[in-house]
Design a protein around this motif. Structure first.
Motif, mmCIF file in Angstrom:
data_model
loop_
_atom_site.group_PDB
_atom_site.id
_atom_site.type_symbol
_atom_site.label_atom_id
_atom_site.label_comp_id
_atom_site.label_asym_id
_atom_site.label_seq_id
_atom_site.Cartn_x
_atom_site.Cartn_y
_atom_site.Cartn_z
ATOM 1 N N TRP A 231 -5.871 28.184 -67.028
ATOM 2 C CA TRP A 231 -6.503 29.862 -66.317
ATOM 3 C C TRP A 231 -5.352 30.520 -65.700
ATOM 4 C CZ3 TRP A 231 -10.926 31.278 -69.038
ATOM 5 C CH2 TRP A 231 -11.654 29.993 -69.685
ATOM 6 N N THR A 232 -4.701 29.760 -65.118
ATOM 7 C CA THR A 232 -3.988 31.331 -63.897
ATOM 8 C C THR A 232 -3.264 31.435 -65.069
ATOM 9 O OG1 THR A 232 -4.146 29.400 -62.412
ATOM 10 C CG2 THR A 232 -1.901 30.814 -62.447
ATOM 11 N N VAL A 233 -2.529 30.334 -66.476
ATOM 12 C CA VAL A 233 -1.563 31.274 -67.134
ATOM 13 C C VAL A 233 -2.413 32.399 -68.281
ATOM 14 C CG1 VAL A 233 0.103 30.500 -69.408
ATOM 15 C CG2 VAL A 233 0.128 29.859 -67.188
ATOM 16 N N LEU A 234 -3.286 32.232 -68.571
ATOM 17 C CA LEU A 234 -4.252 33.335 -68.908
ATOM 18 C C LEU A 234 -4.068 34.240 -68.445
ATOM 19 C CD1 LEU A 234 -7.089 31.065 -70.453
ATOM 20 C CD2 LEU A 234 -4.808 31.927 -71.441
ATOM 21 N N GLN A 235 -4.600 33.866 -67.247
ATOM 22 C CA GLN A 235 -4.788 35.079 -66.450
ATOM 23 C C GLN A 235 -2.775 36.617 -66.622
ATOM 24 O OE1 GLN A 235 -7.448 36.569 -64.844
ATOM 25 N NE2 GLN A 235 -6.499 38.376 -64.601
ATOM 26 N N LEU A 236 -2.398 35.430 -66.578
ATOM 27 C CA LEU A 236 -0.979 36.185 -66.225
ATOM 28 C C LEU A 236 -0.413 36.963 -67.426
ATOM 29 C CD1 LEU A 236 1.610 35.961 -64.729
ATOM 30 C CD2 LEU A 236 2.343 34.490 -65.460
ATOM 31 N N LEU A 237 -0.812 36.616 -68.759
ATOM 32 C CA LEU A 237 -0.527 37.148 -70.030
ATOM 33 C C LEU A 237 -1.725 38.084 -69.636
ATOM 34 C CD1 LEU A 237 -0.765 33.425 -72.407
ATOM 35 C CD2 LEU A 237 1.259 34.738 -72.145
ATOM 36 N N LYS A 238 -2.669 38.045 -69.661
ATOM 37 C CA LYS A 238 -3.639 39.316 -69.702
ATOM 38 C C LYS A 238 -2.992 39.948 -68.469
ATOM 39 C CE LYS A 238 -8.472 41.294 -68.357
ATOM 40 N NZ LYS A 238 -9.393 41.073 -67.996
ATOM 41 N N GLN A 239 -2.389 40.447 -67.719
ATOM 42 C CA GLN A 239 -1.712 41.213 -67.068
ATOM 43 C C GLN A 239 -0.439 42.061 -67.340
ATOM 44 O OE1 GLN A 239 -1.311 38.734 -63.195
ATOM 45 N NE2 GLN A 239 -3.078 39.082 -62.737
ATOM 46 N N ALA A 270 -9.595 37.602 -77.409
ATOM 47 C CA ALA A 270 -8.526 38.017 -77.410
ATOM 48 C C ALA A 270 -7.231 36.904 -77.949
ATOM 49 C CB ALA A 270 -7.841 37.963 -75.883
ATOM 50 N N PRO A 271 -7.006 37.478 -79.549
ATOM 51 C CA PRO A 271 -6.211 36.661 -80.613
ATOM 52 C C PRO A 271 -4.404 37.777 -79.626
ATOM 53 C CG PRO A 271 -7.325 38.574 -81.269
ATOM 54 C CD PRO A 271 -8.420 38.803 -79.683
ATOM 55 N N LYS A 272 -4.389 38.861 -79.774
ATOM 56 C CA LYS A 272 -3.373 39.373 -79.561
ATOM 57 C C LYS A 272 -3.106 38.277 -78.157
ATOM 58 C CE LYS A 272 -4.224 43.612 -80.868
ATOM 59 N NZ LYS A 272 -3.265 45.443 -81.124
ATOM 60 N N LEU A 273 -3.314 38.158 -77.183
ATOM 61 C CA LEU A 273 -3.026 37.298 -75.695
ATOM 62 C C LEU A 273 -2.771 35.840 -76.591
ATOM 63 C CD1 LEU A 273 -4.265 36.960 -72.499
ATOM 64 C CD2 LEU A 273 -4.029 34.846 -73.900
ATOM 65 N N ALA A 274 -3.808 34.987 -77.438
ATOM 66 C CA ALA A 274 -3.796 34.345 -77.400
ATOM 67 C C ALA A 274 -1.879 33.921 -78.824
ATOM 68 C CB ALA A 274 -4.891 33.585 -78.236
ATOM 69 N N ALA A 275 -2.138 34.670 -80.189
ATOM 70 C CA ALA A 275 -0.573 34.298 -80.197
ATOM 71 C C ALA A 275 0.380 34.274 -79.052
ATOM 72 C CB ALA A 275 -0.583 35.424 -80.591
ATOM 73 N N ARG A 276 0.755 34.646 -77.794
ATOM 74 C CA ARG A 276 1.441 34.808 -76.613
ATOM 75 C C ARG A 276 0.899 33.980 -75.367
ATOM 76 N NH1 ARG A 276 0.839 38.117 -73.110
ATOM 77 N NH2 ARG A 276 -1.291 39.416 -73.413
ATOM 78 N N LEU A 277 0.732 32.387 -76.379
ATOM 79 C CA LEU A 277 0.549 31.252 -75.402
ATOM 80 C C LEU A 277 0.940 29.969 -76.316
ATOM 81 C CD1 LEU A 277 -0.497 29.854 -73.540
ATOM 82 C CD2 LEU A 277 -2.998 29.489 -74.603
ATOM 83 N N THR A 278 1.702 29.505 -76.160
ATOM 84 C CA THR A 278 2.322 28.253 -77.001
ATOM 85 C C THR A 278 1.771 27.267 -75.900
ATOM 86 O OG1 THR A 278 3.826 29.034 -77.361
ATOM 87 C CG2 THR A 278 4.491 27.064 -77.192
ATOM 88 N N LEU A 279 1.085 25.889 -76.344
ATOM 89 C CA LEU A 279 0.058 24.951 -75.970
ATOM 90 C C LEU A 279 0.969 23.992 -75.921
ATOM 91 C CD1 LEU A 279 -2.894 24.984 -76.793
ATOM 92 C CD2 LEU A 279 -2.178 25.553 -74.900
ATOM 93 N N GLU A 280 1.991 22.900 -74.815
ATOM 94 C CA GLU A 280 3.134 22.075 -75.493
ATOM 95 C C GLU A 280 2.427 20.664 -75.110
ATOM 96 O OE1 GLU A 280 7.117 20.900 -73.442
ATOM 97 O OE2 GLU A 280 7.376 22.902 -74.019
ATOM 98 N N ILE A 281 2.367 19.497 -75.590
ATOM 99 C CA ILE A 281 1.985 18.788 -75.643
ATOM 100 C C ILE A 281 3.220 17.979 -75.562
ATOM 101 C CG2 ILE A 281 0.161 17.040 -76.442
ATOM 102 C CD1 ILE A 281 -0.819 19.730 -75.964
ATOM 103 N N SER A 282 2.631 17.028 -74.290
ATOM 104 C CA SER A 282 4.150 15.869 -73.699
ATOM 105 C C SER A 282 3.926 14.306 -73.905
ATOM 106 C CB SER A 282 3.814 15.781 -72.221
ATOM 107 O OG SER A 282 4.581 17.308 -71.404
ATOM 108 N N GLU A 283 4.912 13.378 -74.639
ATOM 109 C CA GLU A 283 4.594 12.221 -74.987
ATOM 110 C C GLU A 283 5.008 11.711 -73.677
ATOM 111 O OE1 GLU A 283 6.824 9.219 -77.823
ATOM 112 O OE2 GLU A 283 7.965 10.660 -76.856
ATOM 113 N N THR A 284 3.840 11.841 -72.753
ATOM 114 C CA THR A 284 3.462 11.085 -71.424
ATOM 115 C C THR A 284 3.194 10.309 -70.825
ATOM 116 O OG1 THR A 284 2.441 13.106 -70.479
ATOM 117 C CG2 THR A 284 4.819 13.156 -69.980
ATOM 118 N N THR A 285 1.966 9.171 -71.806
ATOM 119 C CA THR A 285 0.841 8.988 -71.721
ATOM 120 C C THR A 285 0.906 8.470 -73.206
ATOM 121 O OG1 THR A 285 -1.210 7.491 -71.531
ATOM 122 C CG2 THR A 285 -0.669 10.057 -73.015
#
Length: 420
Positions: A231-239, A270-285
Motif C-alpha cells: 500500500w505504501t508503494v502504491l501511494q508512491l507510484l500514484k504520487q 489505475a491500469p497505468k499505475l499497475a503497469a509500473r509495479l513489479t511484484l517480486e516473489i522471493s524463494e525464502t520459504t
C-alpha cells in the motif's frame, strides 16, 4: 497437515439459526502457538481477545462459537450484519481490530494472524465450499513445518518489536536500481527494500530487516507486512507517474484474502499505475500453497502488474511457480553468482542460466559486488544487474524532491488502505 474439520463445522452450522451471515475466523500457526504458550492459556487468551475486540462491531460473546482449536464462527444475532458498501474493506477493518495489538497471555504478548472469510447460509444451498477450502488450506500450510517452542517465542518477540517500530515510523523504504546490462544508465525499475531506522539519522542508521522477515515467515505472519509495504508503494507510484518500482511479497501471503481483493480493486481502477509495479516473489520459504500463489499472481498480472520470481537455486518451488506463470523476470540470487566467481565456474553459471532464460522474458543477476561479478553476468547473457557495485540501496529516494518514506501499517485502525 492438520486441515480443520469441515465435518465439525457442518455440525455447528446445523445447530445455529439466529443469523444467516457469519464470519469464519481461522488462526494461523495455531498449533505452534498453543505449544509455545500452553494450550488452555493461549486458547483462553485468544477467545477473550476476539470477544473484546469484536464488541464494537455489535458482536456479543454468545455470537462467537468455537468450532475447534483453530476455527471460530462469528454471527450477528441481534441486528444481523450491518449493511456495508464494501464488505471486503469492512472485513479488513475487523481483522485489523483483531490483530493490531498483541494478545496478552499471562506475562507473554502474542501477535496473532487470523484468516477470515464470509459465510452466507441458505436453507437451499450449502456453504461456499471454495471459500472453506481456501481457508482450510491457508491454515494447513501454516502448520506444515512446526518450530521449537523457544524459536516461536524468540520469533514472536522480534515480530512484536518490529510492528511497534513500524507504528512509530521506524521502518522505512530503501531503493536499489535494477539496470540494463547493455546500458547501465538505463534503470528498469527500483527494487523496494525494508530498513529499520534506529535514530533520526535515517541515512546512516538504517539496518536490514532480513532477520525479522525470516521470523515472520516462520510464524506464518507475513500478510500484514506485505500489505503494509505494498500500500505504501502504491501511494508512491500514484504520487510520481515516472517511477517503476518492485515490491517483495512472500509466497506465504498469496492466499485468497480480502487484502488482495482490495489491492486488485485499486489496481483495476489505475491500469497505468499497475503497469509500473513489479511484484517480486522471493524463494525464502520452502513450503507454500503453489496453486493459491499462482492463482493470485495471475489475477494481478491480468490487471497489468509485472511478475518477478527470485530463486536461490536451492529449491524447486520457485521454478514450479515460474513454469505456471511465465514471469516477466527471474532474478538469480547472489549466492549462485558468488559461487561461480569463487570457484571460477563461469561456464557452469552460463549453463545453469539457460533454464531461467527459457522461462522468462528477462533474467536479472543480483549481488553484483565486483567487476568480476559484472563480467560473469555479461558473459552469461543476463539482461539486467543489481548490486552494490552498480549502486547500493539508499533510504534517501534517488529522485528529485523526495524524502525518506516510512512504511504505514495497513492494520492501523484509522487507516483506509484503498484511499489512494
Amino acid at each position: 497437515m492438520n486441515v480443520p474439520s469441515m465435518l465439525s463445522l457442518s455440525d455447528v452450522l446445523q445447530q445455529i439459526t439466529a443469523s444467516n451471515e457469519y464470519l469464519l475466523l481461522g488462526l494461523s500457526n495455531g498449533k505452534a502457538l498453543c505449544d509455545a504458550y500452553g494450550l488452555e492459556p493461549f486458547q483462553h487468551a485468544f477467545l477473550s481477545a476476539v470477544q473484546e475486540r469484536l464488541r464494537p462491531y455489535g458482536v456479543t460473546d454468545q455470537d462467537i462459537t468455537v468450532v475447534n482449536q483453530v476455527l471460530l464462527l462469528v454471527g450477528w444475532s441481534n441486528t444481523g450484519l450491518p449493511l456495508q458498501p464494501n464488505k471486503d474493506l469492512y472485513l479488513e477493518r475487523i481483522k485489523a481490530a483483531l490483530c493490531y495489538e498483541p494478545v496478552q497471555c499471562g506475562s507473554a504478548r502474542i501477535q496473532i494472524n487470523v484468516f477470515s472469510s464470509w459465510l452466507t447460509l441458505s436453507p437451499y444451498e450449502a456453504p461456499n465450499s471454495s471459500q472453506l477450502r481456501s481457508l482450510a488450506n491457508a491454515i494447513a500450510f501454516s502448520e506444515v513445518i512446526p518450530q521449537p517452542r523457544e524459536q516461536t517465542r524468540d520469533d514472536m518477540a522480534l515480530a512484536i518489536r518490529f510492528y511497534t517500530d513500524m507504528q512509530s515510523d521506524k521502518v522505512v523504504l530503501s531503493f536499489q536500481p535494477v539496470v540494463s546490462i547493455k546500458n547501465r544508465q538505463q534503470i528498469l525499475y527500483y527494487e523496494v527494500l525494508l530498513r529499520r531506522n534506529e535514530s533520526a539519522d535515517a541515512a546512516n542508521a538504517a539496518t536490514s530487516c532480513a532477520p525479522v522477515i525470516q521470523a515472520l515467515e516462520r510464524l506464518h505472519s507475513t500478510e500484514r507486512l506485505d500489505a503494509s509495504v505494498l500500500w505504501t508503494v502504491l501511494q508512491l507510484l500514484k504520487q510520481d507517474p515516472s517511477l517503476h518500482l518492485a515490491c517483495n511479497i512472500s509466497p506465504l501471503s498469496l492466499h485468497d484474502r480480502t487484502c488482495w481483493r482490495l489491492i486488485a480493486s485499486t489496481l483495476r481502477k489505475a491500469p497505468k499505475l499497475a503497469a509500473r509495479l513489479t511484484l517480486e516473489i522471493s524463494e525464502t520459504t520452502a513450503v507454500f500453497d503453489l496453486h493459491a500463489a499462482a492463482k493470485q499472481l495471475n489475477s494481478l498480472r491480468v490487471l497489468g502488474c509485472k511478475l518477478a520470481i527470485a530463486t536461490t537455486g536451492a529449491g524447486l518451488n520457485a521454478f514450479r511457480l515460474a513454469k505456471k506463470l511465465g514471469p516477466h523476470v527471474i532474478k538469480i540470487h547472489k549466492t549462485l553468482l558468488h559461487q561461480a566467481r569463487n570457484q571460477g565456474s563461469g561456464p557452469g553459471f552460463h549453463s545453469w542460466l539457460q533454464l531461467p532464460k527459457s522461462m522468462s522474458q528477462q533474467v536479472v543477476a543480483e549481488g553484483i559486488e565486483t567487476d568480476l561479478d559484472l563480467q560473469l553476468s555479461v558473459d552469461a547473457g543476463v539482461h539486467a544487474v543489481q548490486g552494490h557495485f552498480i549502486t547500493p540501496p539508499t533510504v534517501q529516494p534517488p529522485w528529485n524532491g523526495a524524502v525518506p518514506l516510512c512504511v504505514r501499517d495497513s492494520f492501523t485502525p484509522t487507516h483506509n488502505p484503498v484511499s489512494l
